[in-house]
Scaffold this motif. Sequence first.
Motif, PDB file in Angstrom:
ATOM      1  N   ALA A 259       0.828  -1.207   0.000  1.00  0.00           N
ATOM      2  CA  ALA A 259       0.000   0.000   0.000  1.00  0.00           C
ATOM      3  C   ALA A 259       0.860   1.254   0.000  1.00  0.00           C
ATOM      4  O   ALA A 259       0.595   2.216  -0.738  1.00  0.00           O
ATOM      5  N   ALA A 260       1.919   1.247   0.814  1.00  0.00           N
ATOM      6  CA  ALA A 260       2.807   2.412   0.888  1.00  0.00           C
ATOM      7  C   ALA A 260       3.481   2.670  -0.464  1.00  0.00           C
ATOM      8  O   ALA A 260       3.551   3.822  -0.925  1.00  0.00           O
ATOM      9  N   GLY A 261       3.966   1.607  -1.098  1.00  0.00           N
ATOM     10  CA  GLY A 261       4.598   1.768  -2.403  1.00  0.00           C
ATOM     11  C   GLY A 261       3.632   2.291  -3.452  1.00  0.00           C
ATOM     12  O   GLY A 261       4.005   3.123  -4.298  1.00  0.00           O
ATOM     13  N   SER A 262       2.402   1.831  -3.416  1.00  0.00           N
ATOM     14  CA  SER A 262       1.405   2.290  -4.385  1.00  0.00           C
ATOM     15  C   SER A 262       1.118   3.776  -4.219  1.00  0.00           C
ATOM     16  O   SER A 262       1.017   4.515  -5.202  1.00  0.00           O
ATOM     17  N   ILE A 263       0.988   4.227  -2.978  1.00  0.00           N
ATOM     18  CA  ILE A 263       0.696   5.640  -2.719  1.00  0.00           C
ATOM     19  C   ILE A 263       1.863   6.527  -3.145  1.00  0.00           C
ATOM     20  O   ILE A 263       1.680   7.564  -3.800  1.00  0.00           O
ATOM     21  N   VAL A 264       3.088   6.127  -2.811  1.00  0.00           N
ATOM     22  CA  VAL A 264       4.266   6.895  -3.216  1.00  0.00           C
ATOM     23  C   VAL A 264       4.354   6.958  -4.741  1.00  0.00           C
ATOM     24  O   VAL A 264       4.647   8.013  -5.323  1.00  0.00           O
ATOM     25  N   GLY A 265       4.069   5.844  -5.409  1.00  0.00           N
ATOM     26  CA  GLY A 265       4.138   5.817  -6.871  1.00  0.00           C
ATOM     27  C   GLY A 265       3.111   6.717  -7.529  1.00  0.00           C
ATOM     28  O   GLY A 265       3.397   7.393  -8.528  1.00  0.00           O
ATOM     29  N   MET A 266       1.900   6.746  -6.991  1.00  0.00           N
ATOM     30  CA  MET A 266       0.858   7.600  -7.571  1.00  0.00           C
ATOM     31  C   MET A 266       1.224   9.080  -7.480  1.00  0.00           C
ATOM     32  O   MET A 266       0.861   9.877  -8.352  1.00  0.00           O
ATOM     33  N   LEU A 267       1.953   9.464  -6.429  1.00  0.00           N
ATOM     34  CA  LEU A 267       2.308  10.866  -6.204  1.00  0.00           C
ATOM     35  C   LEU A 267       3.710  11.192  -6.690  1.00  0.00           C
ATOM     36  O   LEU A 267       4.177  12.330  -6.493  1.00  0.00           O
ATOM     37  N   ALA A 268       4.396  10.244  -7.315  1.00  0.00           N
ATOM     38  CA  ALA A 268       5.804  10.427  -7.700  1.00  0.00           C
ATOM     39  C   ALA A 268       5.963  11.599  -8.663  1.00  0.00           C
ATOM     40  O   ALA A 268       5.329  11.625  -9.723  1.00  0.00           O
ATOM     41  N   PRO A 269       6.840  12.569  -8.316  1.00  0.00           N
ATOM     42  CA  PRO A 269       7.064  13.703  -9.221  1.00  0.00           C
ATOM     43  C   PRO A 269       8.078  13.414 -10.323  1.00  0.00           C
ATOM     44  O   PRO A 269       8.215  14.195 -11.268  1.00  0.00           O
ATOM     45  N   GLY A 270       8.810  12.312 -10.195  1.00  0.00           N
ATOM     46  CA  GLY A 270       9.816  11.978 -11.189  1.00  0.00           C
ATOM     47  C   GLY A 270      10.143  10.500 -11.170  1.00  0.00           C
ATOM     48  O   GLY A 270       9.628   9.739 -10.340  1.00  0.00           O
ATOM     49  N   VAL A 271      11.013  10.083 -12.095  1.00  0.00           N
ATOM     50  CA  VAL A 271      11.358   8.674 -12.220  1.00  0.00           C
ATOM     51  C   VAL A 271      12.027   8.154 -10.953  1.00  0.00           C
ATOM     52  O   VAL A 271      11.799   7.014 -10.542  1.00  0.00           O
ATOM     53  N   GLY A 272      12.855   8.987 -10.305  1.00  0.00           N
ATOM     54  CA  GLY A 272      13.549   8.553  -9.102  1.00  0.00           C
ATOM     55  C   GLY A 272      12.577   8.124  -8.013  1.00  0.00           C
ATOM     56  O   GLY A 272      12.756   7.069  -7.386  1.00  0.00           O
ATOM     57  N   TRP A 273      11.562   8.936  -7.775  1.00  0.00           N
ATOM     58  CA  TRP A 273      10.565   8.580  -6.767  1.00  0.00           C
ATOM     59  C   TRP A 273       9.755   7.360  -7.187  1.00  0.00           C
ATOM     60  O   TRP A 273       9.348   6.559  -6.346  1.00  0.00           O
ATOM     61  N   LEU A 274       9.532   7.215  -8.490  1.00  0.00           N
ATOM     62  CA  LEU A 274       8.790   6.045  -8.970  1.00  0.00           C
ATOM     63  C   LEU A 274       9.608   4.772  -8.732  1.00  0.00           C
ATOM     64  O   LEU A 274       9.050   3.717  -8.393  1.00  0.00           O
ATOM     65  N   ILE A 275      10.919   4.854  -8.889  1.00  0.00           N
ATOM     66  CA  ILE A 275      11.789   3.706  -8.600  1.00  0.00           C
ATOM     67  C   ILE A 275      11.709   3.351  -7.121  1.00  0.00           C
ATOM     68  O   ILE A 275      11.590   2.171  -6.755  1.00  0.00           O
ATOM     69  N   VAL A 276      11.749   4.354  -6.246  1.00  0.00           N
ATOM     70  CA  VAL A 276      11.610   4.115  -4.804  1.00  0.00           C
ATOM     71  C   VAL A 276      10.275   3.431  -4.509  1.00  0.00           C
ATOM     72  O   VAL A 276      10.192   2.485  -3.705  1.00  0.00           O
ATOM     73  N   ALA A 277       9.226   3.914  -5.165  1.00  0.00           N
ATOM     74  CA  ALA A 277       7.891   3.333  -4.954  1.00  0.00           C
ATOM     75  C   ALA A 277       7.865   1.861  -5.319  1.00  0.00           C
ATOM     76  O   ALA A 277       7.283   1.034  -4.598  1.00  0.00           O
ATOM     77  N   TYR A 278       8.501   1.521  -6.430  1.00  0.00           N
ATOM     78  CA  TYR A 278       8.472   0.125  -6.865  1.00  0.00           C
ATOM     79  C   TYR A 278       9.411  -0.757  -6.036  1.00  0.00           C
ATOM     80  O   TYR A 278       9.210  -1.976  -5.980  1.00  0.00           O
ATOM     81  N   VAL A 279      10.408  -0.167  -5.385  1.00  0.00           N
ATOM     82  CA  VAL A 279      11.199  -0.938  -4.426  1.00  0.00           C
ATOM     83  C   VAL A 279      10.328  -1.305  -3.225  1.00  0.00           C
ATOM     84  O   VAL A 279      10.307  -2.454  -2.776  1.00  0.00           O
ATOM     85  N   LEU A 280       9.570  -0.327  -2.699  1.00  0.00           N
ATOM     86  CA  LEU A 280       8.643  -0.603  -1.600  1.00  0.00           C
ATOM     87  C   LEU A 280       7.604  -1.634  -2.012  1.00  0.00           C
ATOM     88  O   LEU A 280       7.290  -2.572  -1.263  1.00  0.00           O
TER      89      LEU A 280
END
Length: 478
Positions: free
Chosen positions: A95-116
């Motif tokens: 759930a945490a990774g999904s929320i971070v990914g939806m709000l990701a402002p860039g590719v770096g944050w999207l990578i973090v989201a998919y690690v979670l």
Amino acid sequence: MTAVGNRLPPASEGRPIPFRVSGALATGSVLQPLNSSMIAVAIVGIAAQFGSTSGVSWVISAMYITTAVGAPTAGRMGALFGARRVFVGGLVLAAAGSIVGMLAPGVGWLIVAYVLLGCGISAHMPNAMTMIRSYAQRYGRQSRTALTTLVVCGQSVAALGPTIGGLLVGTFGWQSILWVNLPVVLLSAIAVMHADVGFAGGRPASVREALHALDVVGIGMFLVAVTSLMLLLVSLRDSPSWWLLPVAGSGLALFVWWEWRAPEPFFDVRALVRNRALSNTLGRTLVTYTCFYCVFFGIPQWLQYVRGMSAIEAGLTMLPVAGVSVFSTIVGSRLYRRAGARATLLVGTIALMIGGVLIASVERSTAPLLVLLLVAAVLGIPNGFNNIGNQSLVNSVTSVEEVGTAIGMFRTMAFIGANLSVVVLQVTAGHEIDDAGLHRMGWFIAATAFVLVVGVALSRNMGPKVGVERVDSRPCSG
């Protein structure tokens, strides 16, 4: 893995585990195949928004690397600290990774989201298997039907993933493949917390005892070996990082050396050497999933780039894979029960070989849509038979204490295969998959499947007799 194991008592071949238990566990276990498959049709949209094709490839790799490392670790943690606790913890991370990914402002944050997200979804299948085997041992039930439920749900969701993802991406944008996780997480948490899963798990008396039981050193060496190997495979797409090869090799050698001597190993390599049925199954899984992901990644991209289909159209074209996969999984489960692993895997690998020949032979850029749908349907056959055959083998040759880590290693082989498939696609089809590249991919699949057919036919390590499972001779802790 320990070699302790006995035949199940006669009662274990009686009534199956209730669906209220296996169905509850399946709700969380579908998150991994759902996210792994939906991302295939979201690649174009993500790259268009962030303007970085290479960055998008790292998003996918981050999820696969994390899941490959996390699955056996989560299985070990579940056996030590409680399978349900780790399962629910995985839901929180997803759930945490999904929320971070939806709000990701860039590719770096999207990578973090998919690690979670990868950490979360890696916890479910290994611990679902631990809970199923524990329930079967405690209440004298057979676990085969529950395993079929998990595999059918996983296979159908994986096959439906491109279709679901295509509809979501085409209607709401690529972020929708992440927010769809949230209702699944909520439903799974409610179902698992209210189900009698037969295993509550223990809790070490101290942090020191917990670290000793978890074999942190062994897990660390495993992290180094697998992560460096996966990063090396990812780098082969553009500029190979060959310096990672000795790192991976050294990490693997140290891991084997440590686990061979550890009093409570994370993964008992001595038993793996003795358990040839398990080691052969893990190797076969690696090769099979390499071919599977070639199809899974290659065809949807080809449909969009060469046939000019939208994400929705490409997903719908892959829909026959879903229906045939579910049907072939059910048939494969019955065949496994009656004829054993060899017959089940022969059907699956022969079907994979035929599917590769069809991909290589059909002029797909001019072929009628009906022909494409028929080819997709054929590709659903090996998807079902091979998965139920290999996962049933893992279940049948391991004890209740071992099965979580073993299924985790099964997942690791699958995700290494996913990254190998990207390398294969790069070599056979290049950056843009045209007809000639897709044909070369088809011949690779056909040739690889032929080797698998020969290996299955000649193998002397196909597990125990039909209907027999190995279990820990000690009573299951509650």
